[in-house]
Write an enzyme that holds these catalytic residues in place. Structure first.
Site, PDB file in Angstrom:
ATOM      1  N   HIS A  63       0.879  -0.652  -0.362  1.00  0.00           N
ATOM      2  CA  HIS A  63      -0.255  -0.355   0.341  1.00  0.00           C
ATOM      3  C   HIS A  63       0.782   1.256   0.307  1.00  0.00           C
ATOM      4  O   HIS A  63       2.054   1.339   0.724  1.00  0.00           O
ATOM      5  CB  HIS A  63      -1.167  -0.158   0.860  1.00  0.00           C
ATOM      6  CG  HIS A  63      -2.619  -0.625   0.999  1.00  0.00           C
ATOM      7  ND1 HIS A  63      -2.434  -1.277   2.344  1.00  0.00           N
ATOM      8  CD2 HIS A  63      -2.946  -1.156  -0.353  1.00  0.00           C
ATOM      9  CE1 HIS A  63      -3.598  -2.383   1.709  1.00  0.00           C
ATOM     10  NE2 HIS A  63      -3.751  -2.624   0.325  1.00  0.00           N
ATOM     11  N   ASP A  65       1.164   3.683   1.230  1.00  0.00           N
ATOM     12  CA  ASP A  65       1.770   4.666   2.580  1.00  0.00           C
ATOM     13  C   ASP A  65       2.781   4.051   3.063  1.00  0.00           C
ATOM     14  O   ASP A  65       3.306   4.717   3.899  1.00  0.00           O
ATOM     15  CB  ASP A  65       0.669   4.639   3.484  1.00  0.00           C
ATOM     16  CG  ASP A  65      -0.269   3.554   4.212  1.00  0.00           C
ATOM     17  OD1 ASP A  65      -0.442   2.553   3.595  1.00  0.00           O
ATOM     18  OD2 ASP A  65      -0.842   3.448   4.966  1.00  0.00           O
ATOM     19  N   HIS A 138      -4.328  -9.017   6.346  1.00  0.00           N
ATOM     20  CA  HIS A 138      -4.561  -7.329   6.200  1.00  0.00           C
ATOM     21  C   HIS A 138      -5.238  -8.053   4.862  1.00  0.00           C
ATOM     22  O   HIS A 138      -6.015  -8.885   4.492  1.00  0.00           O
ATOM     23  CB  HIS A 138      -3.276  -6.956   6.126  1.00  0.00           C
ATOM     24  CG  HIS A 138      -3.701  -5.091   5.575  1.00  0.00           C
ATOM     25  ND1 HIS A 138      -4.918  -4.872   6.152  1.00  0.00           N
ATOM     26  CD2 HIS A 138      -3.462  -4.022   4.297  1.00  0.00           C
ATOM     27  CE1 HIS A 138      -4.296  -3.131   5.812  1.00  0.00           C
ATOM     28  NE2 HIS A 138      -3.373  -3.144   4.809  1.00  0.00           N
TER      29      HIS A 138
HETATM   30 ZN   LIG Z   1      -1.092   1.607   6.499  1.00  0.00          ZN
HETATM   31 ZN   LIG Z   2      -2.398  -1.217   4.277  1.00  0.00          ZN
END
Ligand SMILES: [Zn+2]
Ligand SMILES: [Zn+2]
Length: 303
Positions: A63, A65, A138
């Site tokens: 991801h 981030d 996740h």
């Molecule tokens: Zn994250």
């Molecule tokens: Zn994530």
């Protein structure tokens, strides 16, 4: 011996007062970074720690981030005239993702090496670091990491004598060398007692609270764990987006009993994580709401 810096504590996006979650370790001149979101190199610069000696970067998942800061960091390392190879570790797809990001950082004076994780648990060693990666839960493939610095046993003269190890080799063996002597391989273990307690840091974000996390955080000096939400009414949201609340993170720490736990990866809407800490500490007393730039210097136990 092992310096840890939590460079940022944010999730999703960098904020003016909060960089994205990533962790840097320093040990014996070799640095290791976990995750590199947008702005991680600024956080590093603020801390005054150099990116040049980074030998390994571990990614939890892809991801933005957690990885979008990579091309800029690689360019900075190149501008600092780094020449030694850099190893990247991450879930399957690592080379494809990094190659795509490299189109904006095409020329680097050092080689990139890739270690793609495919098993649920993987164990590897790089320089002073022993790295254990473990699959978490996740909404994309994601791993947590334990970073350990092992410590060998004390020199054991009785053992060396009992094994008929010539005295002239004792000191070299004690320093970790293996020696061939008269057709026999002499190893450090032959002159050392049992391994002593080393140092260990466990890092985990983004995920639901799964038991494997507590398993790897057990015995850690420091457990850095995501706490996306402190608000009680966000429990369902945490489930839906595959993140954790502060209380879920604290329950993992209660099971694992690490030296201390730092919460990180706060939702941008969560401006004052401290507000929820009384209740978090009723679950695990050594829990802290970490702030950007927190550091910890870990030393081996006194003999
Ligand atoms: Zn994250
Ligand atoms: Zn994530």
């Amino acid at each position: 011996m092992l310096d840890i810096c939590l460079l940022g504590t944010g999730g999703m996006m960098p904020l003016p007062y909060r960089w994205l979650t990533s962790m840097m370790a320093r040990c014996r001149g070799s640095n290791l970074l976990i995750d590199c979101g947008e702005g991680t190199q600024v956080a590093l610069k603020e801390k005054g720690w150099s990116p040049k000696p980074i030998d390994v970067i571990c990614f939890t998942h892809y991801h933005a981030d957690h990885i979008s800061g990579l091309p800029g960091l690689l360019l900075t390392m190149g501008n600092a005239e780094r020449m030694d190879p850099l190893t990247l570790v991450g879930p399957k797809g690592l080379e494809r993702v990094v190659t795509a990001l490299r189109t904006i950082a095409p020329e680097l004076p050092f080689e990139l090496k890739f270690k793609e994780l495919t098993e649920n648990r993987e164990h590897m060693e790089f320089g002073p670091y022993v790295i254990d990666a473990y699959r978490v839960n996740h909404n994309v493939i994601c791993y947590g990491y334990s970073i350990s610095i092992p410590r060998t046993g004390r020199f054991d003269v009785e053992r060396a004598r009992a094994g008929a190890i010539p005295q002239k080799f004792w000191s070299r063996l004690q320093k970790g060398e293996e020696i061939e002597h008269e057709g026999r391989l002499l190893t450090p273990k032959m002159v050392l007692g049992p391994d002593r307690r080393g140092l260990k840091v466990t890092y985990c974000t983004d995920t639901r609270p799964v038991p494997v996390i507590a398993e790897y955080a057990a015995g850690a000096d420091l457990f850095i764990c995501e706490g996306m939400y402190g608000e009680k009414d966000k429990a369902a949201k945490a489930k839906e987006y595959k993140h954790m609340t502060f209380y879920e993170a604290a329950s993992l720490a209660r099971d694992a009993q690490p030296g201390q736990m730092w919460l990180t990866h706060y939702s941008p809407s969560l401006t004052r994580p401290e507000e929820y800490m009384d209740e978090v500490r009723s679950i695990f007393p050594r829990a802290k709401a970490a702030r950007d730039g927190w550091t910890l210097e870990l030393e081996f136990d006194e003999d």
